[in-house]
Design an enzyme around this catalytic site. Structure first.
Site, PDB file in Angstrom:
ATOM      1  N   HIS A  77     -14.377  15.972  48.443  1.00  0.00           N
ATOM      2  CA  HIS A  77     -14.150  17.429  48.483  1.00  0.00           C
ATOM      3  C   HIS A  77     -15.263  18.151  49.253  1.00  0.00           C
ATOM      4  CE1 HIS A  77     -10.802  17.497  45.478  1.00  0.00           C
ATOM      5  NE2 HIS A  77     -11.411  16.422  45.034  1.00  0.00           N
ATOM      6  N   ASN A 127      -6.387  20.025  41.090  1.00  0.00           N
ATOM      7  CA  ASN A 127      -5.875  19.780  42.437  1.00  0.00           C
ATOM      8  C   ASN A 127      -4.554  20.517  42.625  1.00  0.00           C
ATOM      9  OD1 ASN A 127      -7.926  18.068  43.342  1.00  0.00           O
ATOM     10  ND2 ASN A 127      -6.858  16.198  42.733  1.00  0.00           N
ATOM     11  N   TYR A 164     -19.629  14.422  37.298  1.00  0.00           N
ATOM     12  CA  TYR A 164     -19.916  15.654  38.038  1.00  0.00           C
ATOM     13  C   TYR A 164     -21.351  16.124  37.861  1.00  0.00           C
ATOM     14  CZ  TYR A 164     -14.962  15.902  39.156  1.00  0.00           C
ATOM     15  OH  TYR A 164     -13.712  15.617  39.640  1.00  0.00           O
TER      16      TYR A 164
HETATM   17 FE1  HDD Z   1     -13.314  14.853  41.274  1.00  0.00          FE
HETATM   18  C1  HDD Z   1     -15.379  16.794  43.107  1.00  0.00           C
HETATM   19  C2  HDD Z   1     -10.857  17.264  41.456  1.00  0.00           C
HETATM   20  C3  HDD Z   1     -11.099  12.724  39.697  1.00  0.00           C
HETATM   21  C4  HDD Z   1     -15.792  12.638  40.777  1.00  0.00           C
HETATM   22  N1  HDD Z   1     -13.144  16.667  42.127  1.00  0.00           N
HETATM   23  C5  HDD Z   1     -14.115  17.311  42.836  1.00  0.00           C
HETATM   24  C6  HDD Z   1     -13.639  18.587  43.275  1.00  0.00           C
HETATM   25  C7  HDD Z   1     -12.365  18.713  42.813  1.00  0.00           C
HETATM   26  C8  HDD Z   1     -12.051  17.504  42.086  1.00  0.00           C
HETATM   27  C9  HDD Z   1     -11.431  19.881  43.024  1.00  0.00           C
HETATM   28  C10 HDD Z   1     -14.411  19.574  44.121  1.00  0.00           C
HETATM   29  C11 HDD Z   1     -15.057  20.635  43.286  1.00  0.00           C
HETATM   30  C12 HDD Z   1     -15.729  21.641  44.186  1.00  0.00           C
HETATM   31  O1  HDD Z   1     -15.015  22.409  44.842  1.00  0.00           O
HETATM   32  O2  HDD Z   1     -16.956  21.616  44.254  1.00  0.00           O
HETATM   33  N2  HDD Z   1     -11.353  14.940  40.766  1.00  0.00           N
HETATM   34  C13 HDD Z   1     -10.555  16.054  40.827  1.00  0.00           C
HETATM   35  C14 HDD Z   1      -9.330  15.807  40.118  1.00  0.00           C
HETATM   36  C15 HDD Z   1      -9.381  14.533  39.641  1.00  0.00           C
HETATM   37  C16 HDD Z   1     -10.666  13.985  40.032  1.00  0.00           C
HETATM   38  C17 HDD Z   1      -8.227  16.821  39.958  1.00  0.00           C
HETATM   39  C18 HDD Z   1      -8.374  13.759  38.825  1.00  0.00           C
HETATM   40  C19 HDD Z   1      -7.506  14.289  38.058  1.00  0.00           C
HETATM   41  N3  HDD Z   1     -13.405  13.003  40.435  1.00  0.00           N
HETATM   42  C20 HDD Z   1     -12.401  12.318  39.804  1.00  0.00           C
HETATM   43  C21 HDD Z   1     -12.922  11.103  39.218  1.00  0.00           C
HETATM   44  C22 HDD Z   1     -14.264  11.083  39.508  1.00  0.00           C
HETATM   45  C23 HDD Z   1     -14.539  12.280  40.280  1.00  0.00           C
HETATM   46  C24 HDD Z   1     -12.115  10.109  38.427  1.00  0.00           C
HETATM   47  C25 HDD Z   1     -15.304  10.072  39.156  1.00  0.00           C
HETATM   48  C26 HDD Z   1     -15.243   9.239  38.174  1.00  0.00           C
HETATM   49  N4  HDD Z   1     -15.234  14.691  41.908  1.00  0.00           N
HETATM   50  C27 HDD Z   1     -16.083  13.732  41.531  1.00  0.00           C
HETATM   51  C28 HDD Z   1     -17.501  13.966  41.998  1.00  0.00           C
HETATM   52  C29 HDD Z   1     -17.364  15.315  42.751  1.00  0.00           C
HETATM   53  C30 HDD Z   1     -15.894  15.633  42.608  1.00  0.00           C
HETATM   54  C31 HDD Z   1     -18.131  12.830  42.710  1.00  0.00           C
HETATM   55  C32 HDD Z   1     -17.881  15.380  44.176  1.00  0.00           C
HETATM   56  C33 HDD Z   1     -18.620  16.673  44.312  1.00  0.00           C
HETATM   57  C34 HDD Z   1     -18.718  17.161  42.963  1.00  0.00           C
HETATM   58  O3  HDD Z   1     -18.100  16.311  42.095  1.00  0.00           O
HETATM   59  O4  HDD Z   1     -19.269  18.184  42.616  1.00  0.00           O
HETATM   60  O5  HDD Z   1     -18.355  14.072  40.916  1.00  0.00           O
END
Ligand code: HDD
Length: 720
Positions: free
Chosen positions: A76, A150, A364
């Site tokens: 993202h 999402n 996160y």
């Molecule tokens: Fe995630 C970012 C949505 C599963 C780990 N995720 C992130 C963002 C969104 C989502 C919208 C961006 C937020 C922003 O604008 O800063 N992610 C989802 C949805 C998921 C999902 C809807 C499943 C239903 N994500 C998911 C899993 C993991 C992560 C299973 C890890 C185990 N996601 C992350 C992260 C991020 C992230 C690595 C990257 C940047 C951040 O968190 O802040 O932690």
């Protein structure tokens, strides 16, 4: 329940404004506030001599510049955000949730919302085929609640332990870092072919949902099942939905690819301009509620994030609205530094045991520690709650708070035992749920049906939406250069829908073979159990072509005109479109003033050099002999309306321009040859001398409100 001063719509803005800085009228200084006399030259020994180490002005400036970048989000990374507010429709404490922001319909709770793509780097194009993030931070009086969702209601995987594998497969391939912001490559489809639980999600990302027309025109979903807890402490399962007021609309793939080059900021610009124009994007907030004792009634498991609850089984109850009404002041400070975390939860809401959600609760906060440089990222202005924060966490990089007093521990007798546990106006209590069981690494058998809902989704699409899915899969697998991966994905598709598999296989030049025995050699997750007597059937709510409001609000019309255009037609169309809330742009051969048949003048907004039909929702080719002739001689102008035609957009022409449309060998459409208005497949034309402009524009506005006219795509090309 005790209440402190409730935040209102402006409370976040008031808080942020304490950090605003403006250079208006200010003299240049260093970060230490020392006035700088010369910002053009370094301090040297002699006019042509070497620079001096003493030059603190140079060193400070260059050092700060050298450290301007922070790691981009691991997923993202590319996003755009806006401020706004949330307003509940009615108090929900008695029936659903005691969350403070859901009790008072007159209260506007401030929010910050960030939309994003998943796979691309921070500088990648907005219109890539991808899931869109829809992350909402509610600054409530009981602390921040982050709903990190999402625009697609299911996810690729069921367990968070697979997330790094999924992301590594979709990101650019590690040996050459190609391709950027695309799932159309071998490693992604290799992973998908071995992950049958992804098949439902595969249908969604190969559908037009993955190429939205605008962030303002997409749904949002919390995806996981959460809990809501009412005033009496009763807990219910819920799924969260955002429903856009403008309906759910998409681009077409050809358009999305072209926009990647023509305007990589297409969605970012669209959001910014809409808010700037006062066209505030709006969504209704909905919940599907399931009583906990009825959670077992479904053919799927509520804890499985690869499943929806069809809206026909449990309707979406609208409980509030979200309005985005202010652009950020600074992209980096706000949009880049905002830190979302699904673990940020407030009293009245709680988690479920969904194993994907549970993993997210860890990830996160952890990722922000590296991205934002330490444990004090919560003190960055955009991340601060609007309610007071009191705790004994101390120190660390970038600490802003100046904690006073000698006690940084609890219990204490030296500071009245403050901050007192349970002493905040409201404190979070986890719902007391019974969990016991053996320690084991395993997947619940209730998660094993990977195809029923994929089939439900595919079969609920209109014919043209199905066609787009076939084409998207053919494109993506066509870019996958490993024959066995292509065959395996087609084998999985055969378990979703035979026609789907046959269509894709034909485009790939292979025979579909549904044999999935190859899976035995891998993770051992043999799927294929359709649970119970589950009949996929149809869920109309899953199609994007039904249920949208008939509106042209915020839609963009291109008016093509050259010298000698018919001013009456242009004025009538402009008026009708702006009366409907749309916007018109006049496009001509250059940016110089153009003169109409009647001698009146207009100044074009854009030229054929600076615009393309892909940037618009509809096109009107103005009448007037000389204008139509000049347009017909300009290859870019002809390409403009032909391309709009091909993308199914509403198209109109009047007077001499009708013959121009006819001249081009487009799929067959009936055109007007008199004052009688003809609307065939969204192509609205009128000829003759005394045109009824009101009737013409009404017809055209109706055609724009349809968004796209797919019936054209099925028609044969006109013979040469
Ligand atoms: Fe995630 C970012 C949505 C599963 C780990 N995720 C992130 C963002 C969104 C989502 C919208 C961006 C937020 C922003 O604008 O800063 N992610 C989802 C949805 C998921 C999902 C809807 C499943 C239903 N994500 C998911 C899993 C993991 C992560 C299973 C890890 C185990 N996601 C992350 C992260 C991020 C992230 C690595 C990257 C940047 C951040 O968190 O802040 O932690």
């Amino acid at each position: 329940m005790a209440k402190q001063n409730a935040p209102d719509h402006d409370s976040k803005q008031d808080q942020l404004s304490a950090f605003h800085r403006s250079n208006d009228g200010g003299g240049l200084t260093s970060n230490q506030g020392i006035g700088i006399a010369d910002n053009q030259n370094t301090l040297k020994s002699g006019i042509r001599g070497p620079q001096l180490l003493e030059d603190f002005v140079l060193r400070e400036k260059i050092t700060h510049f050298d450290h301007e970048r922070i790691p981009e989000r691991v997923v993202h990374a590319r996003g755009a955000a806006a401020h706004g507010y949330f307003q509940a429709y009615e108090p929900l404490g008695d029936t659903l949730s005691s969350a403070s922001f859901l009790q008072d319909p007159s209260k506007k709770t401030p929010v910050f919302v960030r939309f994003s793509t998943v796979a691309g780097f921070r500088g990648s194009a907005d219109t890539a085929r991808d899931v869109r993030g829809f992350a909402v931070k509610f600054y409530t009086e009981d602390g921040n609640w982050d709903l990190v969702g999402n625009n697609i209601p299911v996810f690729f995987i069921q367990d968070a332990i697979k997330f790094p594998d999924l992301i590594h497969s979709v990101k650019p391939e590690p040996h050459n870092e190609i391709p950027q912001a695309q799932s159309a490559h071998s490693t992604f489809w290799d992973f998908m072919s071995l992950m049958p639980e992804s098949m439902h999600m595969a249908m969604w990302i190969m559908s037009d949902r993955a190429i939205p027309r605008s962030y303002r025109m997409m749904e949002g979903f919390g995806i996981h099942t959460f809990r809501m807890i009412d005033d009496s402490g009763k807990s219910r399962f819920v799924k969260f939905h955002w429903k856009p007021r403008l309906g759910t609309h998409a681009l077409v793939w050809d358009e999305a690819m072209k926009l990647g080059g023509q305007d990589p900021d297409f969605h970012r610009r669209d959001l910014w301009e809409a808010i700037d124009n006062g066209d505030y994007p709006e969504w209704e907030f909905g919940v599907q509620v399931v009583e906990e004792d009825q959670a077992d009634q479904f053919d799927f498991d509520l804890l499985d994030a690869t499943k929806i609850i069809p809206e026909e089984l449990v309707p979406v109850r609208k409980i509030g609205k979200l309005v985005l009404d202010r652009n950020p002041d600074n992209y980096f400070s706000e949009t880049e530094q905002v830190a979302f975390c699904p673990a940020n939860i407030v009293p009245g809401i709680d988690f479920s045991e969904d194993p994907l959600l549970q993993g997210r609760l860890f990830s996160y906060l952890d990722t922000q520690l590296i991205r934002l440089g330490g444990p004090n990222f919560n003190e960055i202005p955009i991340n601060r709650p609007v309610c007071p924060v009191h705790n004994l966490q101390r120190d660390g990089y970038g600490r802003q708070a100046i904690d006073r007093g000698r006690t940084a521990y609890e219990p204490n007798s030296l500071a009245g035992n403050c901050p007192v546990q349970g002493g905040a106006p409201r404190s979070f209590q986890s719902v007391a749920t019974r969990v016991d069981g053996e320690k084991l690494r395993a997947r619940s058998p209730s998660f094993a049906d990977h195809f029923t809902q994929a089939t439900l989704f595919y079969q609920s699409q209109s014919a043209v939406e199905q066609q787009h899915i076939v084409e998207a899969l053919s494109f993506e697998l066509g870019k996958c250069d490993v024959p066995h991966v292509r065959r395996r994905v087609v084998a999985l598709l055969a378990h979703i829908d035979e026609n789907l598999a046959a269509g894709v296989a034909a485009n790939l030049g292979i025979e579909p073979d549904p044999d999935l025995s190859y899976l035995d050699d891998y993770t051992g997750t043999q799927p294929n159990e359709r649970r119970g007597a589950a009949k996929p059937g149809k869920s109309p709510a899953l199609s994007m072509v039904t249920g949208n409001p008939e509106t042209i609000a915020t839609r963009k019309l291109a008016i093509l005109a050259m010298d000698g255009f018919d001013a009456a037609g242009v004025s009538a169309v402009k008026k009708a479109v702006s009366d409907g809330g749309g916007q018109c742009m006049l496009i001509a051969g250059s940016l110089g003033t153009i003169t109409a048949e009647d001698g009146s003048e207009m100044k074009p907004d854009l030229s054929f050099m600076t615009s393309r039909s892909t940037l618009f929702d509809a096109v009107y080719v103005a009448g007037g002999e000389a204008s139509a002739k000049a347009i017909g001689q300009d290859a870019d102008a002809v390409h403009f309306f032909k391309e709009a035609f091909r993308h199914g957009k509403a198209l109109a022409a009047s007077g001499a321009a009708v013959a121009l449309l006819q001249r081009e060998r487009l799929p067959k459409v009936d055109y007007a040859d008199s004052e009688q208005i003809v609307d065939d497949a969204g192509v609205v034309t009128v000829a003759g001398e005394s045109v009824d402009w009101k009737a013409f524009t009404q017809q055209f506005v109706g055609s724009i409100a349809q968004h796209r006219h797919w019936e054209r795509s099925g028609r044969a090309m006109v013979d040469a």
